[in-house]
Write an enzyme that holds these catalytic residues in place. Structure first.
Site, PDB file in Angstrom:
ATOM      1  N   ASP A 166     -14.361 -41.350  -4.519  1.00  0.00           N
ATOM      2  CA  ASP A 166     -14.171 -41.254  -5.963  1.00  0.00           C
ATOM      3  C   ASP A 166     -15.369 -42.005  -6.518  1.00  0.00           C
ATOM      4  O   ASP A 166     -15.407 -43.245  -6.471  1.00  0.00           O
ATOM      5  CB  ASP A 166     -12.861 -41.930  -6.372  1.00  0.00           C
ATOM      6  CG  ASP A 166     -12.589 -41.733  -7.847  1.00  0.00           C
ATOM      7  OD1 ASP A 166     -13.547 -41.820  -8.636  1.00  0.00           O
ATOM      8  OD2 ASP A 166     -11.433 -41.490  -8.217  1.00  0.00           O
ATOM      9  N   HIS A 167     -16.385 -41.263  -6.982  1.00  0.00           N
ATOM     10  CA  HIS A 167     -17.658 -41.951  -7.243  1.00  0.00           C
ATOM     11  C   HIS A 167     -17.546 -42.984  -8.363  1.00  0.00           C
ATOM     12  O   HIS A 167     -18.389 -43.854  -8.480  1.00  0.00           O
ATOM     13  CB  HIS A 167     -18.799 -40.957  -7.489  1.00  0.00           C
ATOM     14  CG  HIS A 167     -18.688 -40.196  -8.757  1.00  0.00           C
ATOM     15  ND1 HIS A 167     -18.077 -38.980  -8.857  1.00  0.00           N
ATOM     16  CD2 HIS A 167     -19.105 -40.503 -10.003  1.00  0.00           C
ATOM     17  CE1 HIS A 167     -18.132 -38.566 -10.106  1.00  0.00           C
ATOM     18  NE2 HIS A 167     -18.758 -39.461 -10.819  1.00  0.00           N
TER      19      HIS A 167
ATOM     20  N   HIS B 160     -10.399 -40.405 -11.262  1.00  0.00           N
ATOM     21  CA  HIS B 160     -11.207 -41.532 -11.754  1.00  0.00           C
ATOM     22  C   HIS B 160     -10.406 -42.484 -12.648  1.00  0.00           C
ATOM     23  O   HIS B 160     -10.461 -43.692 -12.485  1.00  0.00           O
ATOM     24  CB  HIS B 160     -12.399 -41.022 -12.564  1.00  0.00           C
ATOM     25  CG  HIS B 160     -13.217 -39.984 -11.860  1.00  0.00           C
ATOM     26  ND1 HIS B 160     -13.594 -40.110 -10.552  1.00  0.00           N
ATOM     27  CD2 HIS B 160     -13.732 -38.806 -12.282  1.00  0.00           C
ATOM     28  CE1 HIS B 160     -14.318 -39.059 -10.200  1.00  0.00           C
ATOM     29  NE2 HIS B 160     -14.408 -38.246 -11.231  1.00  0.00           N
TER      30      HIS B 160
END
Ligand SMILES: NC(=O)c1ccc[n+]([C@@H]2O[C@H](COP(=O)([O-])OP(=O)(O)OC[C@H]3O[C@@H](n4cnc5c(N)ncnc54)[C@H](OP(=O)(O)O)[C@@H]3O)[C@@H](O)[C@H]2O)c1
Length: 508
Positions: A182-183, A245
């Site tokens: 999950d950047h 996110h």
């Protein structure tokens, strides 16, 4: 550090070329990578090693990572030497024999020691196929060196598919080999949420229902979906941004202090927090969740398409490009504190920020009679852009009387001129090499996040009469979203005003 081969599936694609390989290059440039490393691109397109290197090296994103003033051509050549490519039919198990042969060759050439990171940067329907094909050739086995699997978002389409995906992947790879990326968790400011809370004696005592009035999270994107309409229409804001996110950010804001700063302890606390979020019942969805879709408007005298006019979007689409929610967390720390979250496309600016609003003092000694609500005690955590923190508080205006004025103490990451702030993918890729999964989502927490989102998706599916509210592109979403915040004591914090004077708010 152990040697490593990055094996990127979907290597010809946008993410690999724009983000992943430039991030690996940046790590190489900054000498963060082990001495022994190689990058192997794998996908169907027919490139030679040289053609693939050219594709990567001439991409704008890669050029940005080259140091124009002090270009180190030797270092770039060394990187190119370690970058290779093989074309395979990704869904064809037999073709993975080629992957195995290539890995054996690279392993020997660069003295790697059997440590491989398989990065799945492909369309999600391949997330089950690739691990199964790797396993069919023994490429998941850790007899000689470790094997780690990185999986891009989206992880599942709903709760059922996420559970199924976890189950299938875990038949071939152990949970400790799986890294669900999950950047957002790679962003410094998201990690800094934990440091702000748990490394400072001043914030943590206030971080609870006794002192916090409410929490707001805004995630705004100024771009429209543009040419990505076909992809986006199957997803929508709730799946695309909130389930992953934003729920991870909520977990960081809300979790209890972990017993240690390690992956297991931090991820245990995040899971506990996600489990404490009060589910929104299907019947409460219309009052607690607002969905919206941007409509045509005019920004700077230019007409901007509405969502239903975008390429690949059906004319009667009901996919939300905006979602706003109100919910509560049922635990001792957060009982009674509302959380408001909104996320949308085609909004006035690109910003992601968390706003913690503290309660008013018990007796408003200095307040002007007319002033109903004072938003001066806020901690604003800016996740992007202009990453940093602002603490707002009231100060006396010099002169007669006791007039109060808002002031802020702020910190911006850009002030740290001598420090390289790594891009999210750089940090996350380095962590996989180190075997540190702290900033990756664990399977149980991904399922828990879907469990919260599920009744909302069900309610929308079963009840087409639940409105999709229109909002003109360039505004802060449907007007009705302000009604989520019922009390007149609270409003959304809009970092800038609407970009359009167009008042064309329509119901869809
Ligand atoms: N792009 C981003 O910024 C971004 C951000 C976050 C997450 N993600 C996720 O990361 C993944 C990759 O993103 P992307 O934008 O790079 O995707 P993409 O360009 O659509 O696909 C990546 C590669 O997958 C291969 N591929 C496509 N269809 C295939 C098929 N039917 N069978 C086998 N291979 C196929 C293609 O290579 P070949 O045709 O050469 O096989 C393509 O170049 C996606 O799951 C996406 O959701 C992307």
């Amino acid at each position: 550090m152990d040697g490593v081969i990055f094996v990127i599936f979907g290597a010809s694609g946008d993410l690999a070329v724009r983000k992943l390989i430039p991030a690996i290059f940046e790590l190489h440039k900054a000498e963060y990578l082990p001495k022994n490393f190689a990058v192997l691109g794998v996908s169907r397109s027919d490139y030679s090693d040289e053609a693939f290197r050219s594709k990567v090296f001439f991409a704008n994103e890669f050029i940005e990572h080259q140091d124009k003033e002090n270009r180190d051509e030797e270092m770039e050549k060394e990187f190119a030497r370690r970058l290779s490519y093989i074309p395979i039919q990704t869904s064809e198990p037999d073709d993975y024999a080629k992957v195995k042969t290539e890995l054996t060759k690279l392993d020997k050439e660069f003295n790697i020691g059997g440590n491989y990171i398989y990065y799945l940067s492909t369309p999600p329907f391949l997330y089950e196929t690739i691990p199964a094909c790797l396993a069919a050739h023994g490429l998941n086995e850790e007899n000689d060196g470790w094997k780690r699997l990185v999986i891009e978002k989206p992880f599942g389409y709903d709760l059922e598919t996420a559970i199924e995906l976890n189950k299938n992947i875990r038949t071939h790879f152990g949970e400790d080999q799986i890294y669900r990326i999950d950047h957002y968790l790679g962003k410094e400011t998201v990690q800094n949420l934990l440091v702000t809370r748990f490394a400072n004696g001043i914030f943590e005592p206030l971080w609870n229902r006794n002192y916090i009035e409410h929490v707001q999270i805004t995630n705004a994107e100024n771009l429209t979906v543009g040419s990505r309409g076909g992809y986006y229409d199957k997803s929508g804001a709730l799946r695309d941004m909130f389930q992953n996110h934003l729920m991870q950010i909520i977990a960081h804001i809300g979790m209890e202090p972990p017993i240690a700063a390690d992956a297991a302890a931090i991820r245990d606390e995040k899971l506990k927090l996600l489990k404490s979020i009060r589910p929104i019942k299907e019947e409460d969805v219309p009052s607690q969740v607002i969905r919206g879709q941007y409509t045509p408007s005019t920004i700077d005298k230019e007409r901007v398409n509405g969502y239903r006019e975008e390429e690949g979007v059906p004319k009667d689409s009901r996919t939300e490009t905006f979602v706003g929610l109100k919910f509560f967390i049922d635990n001792w720390r957060w009982a009674g504190v509302p959380f408001y979250v909104r996320s949308g496309k085609a909004m006035p600016t690109k910003v992601t920020e968390v706003v913690i609003t503290f309660k008013d003092p018990p007796n408003a000694l200095f307040r002007k009679e007319k002033q109903v609500y004072n938003d001066n005690n806020q901690l604003i955590i800016r996740i992007q852009p202009n990453e940093g923190l602002v603490l707002k508080f009231g100060m006396k205006v010099p002169g007669a009387g006791f007039e109060v004025k808002d002031v802020g103490m702020d910190f911006h990451y850009s002030d740290l001129t001598d420090v390289h702030v790594p891009a999210a993918y750089e940090r996350l890729l380095l962590d996989v090499i180190k075997g540190d999964a702290t900033l990756y989502a664990r399977g149980d927490s991904v399922e828990e996040a879907w469990r919260f989102v599920e009744p909302i998706l069900n309610a929308w599916k079963k009840n087409p009469e639940i409105r999709v509210h229109g909002y003109p592109a360039g505004t802060w979403g449907p007007m009705v979203v302000s009604k989520l915040i019922e009390s007149d004591k609270v409003t959304w914090r809009n970092p800038c005003s609407n970009l359009t004077a167009d008042d064309n708010y329509s119901e869809l």
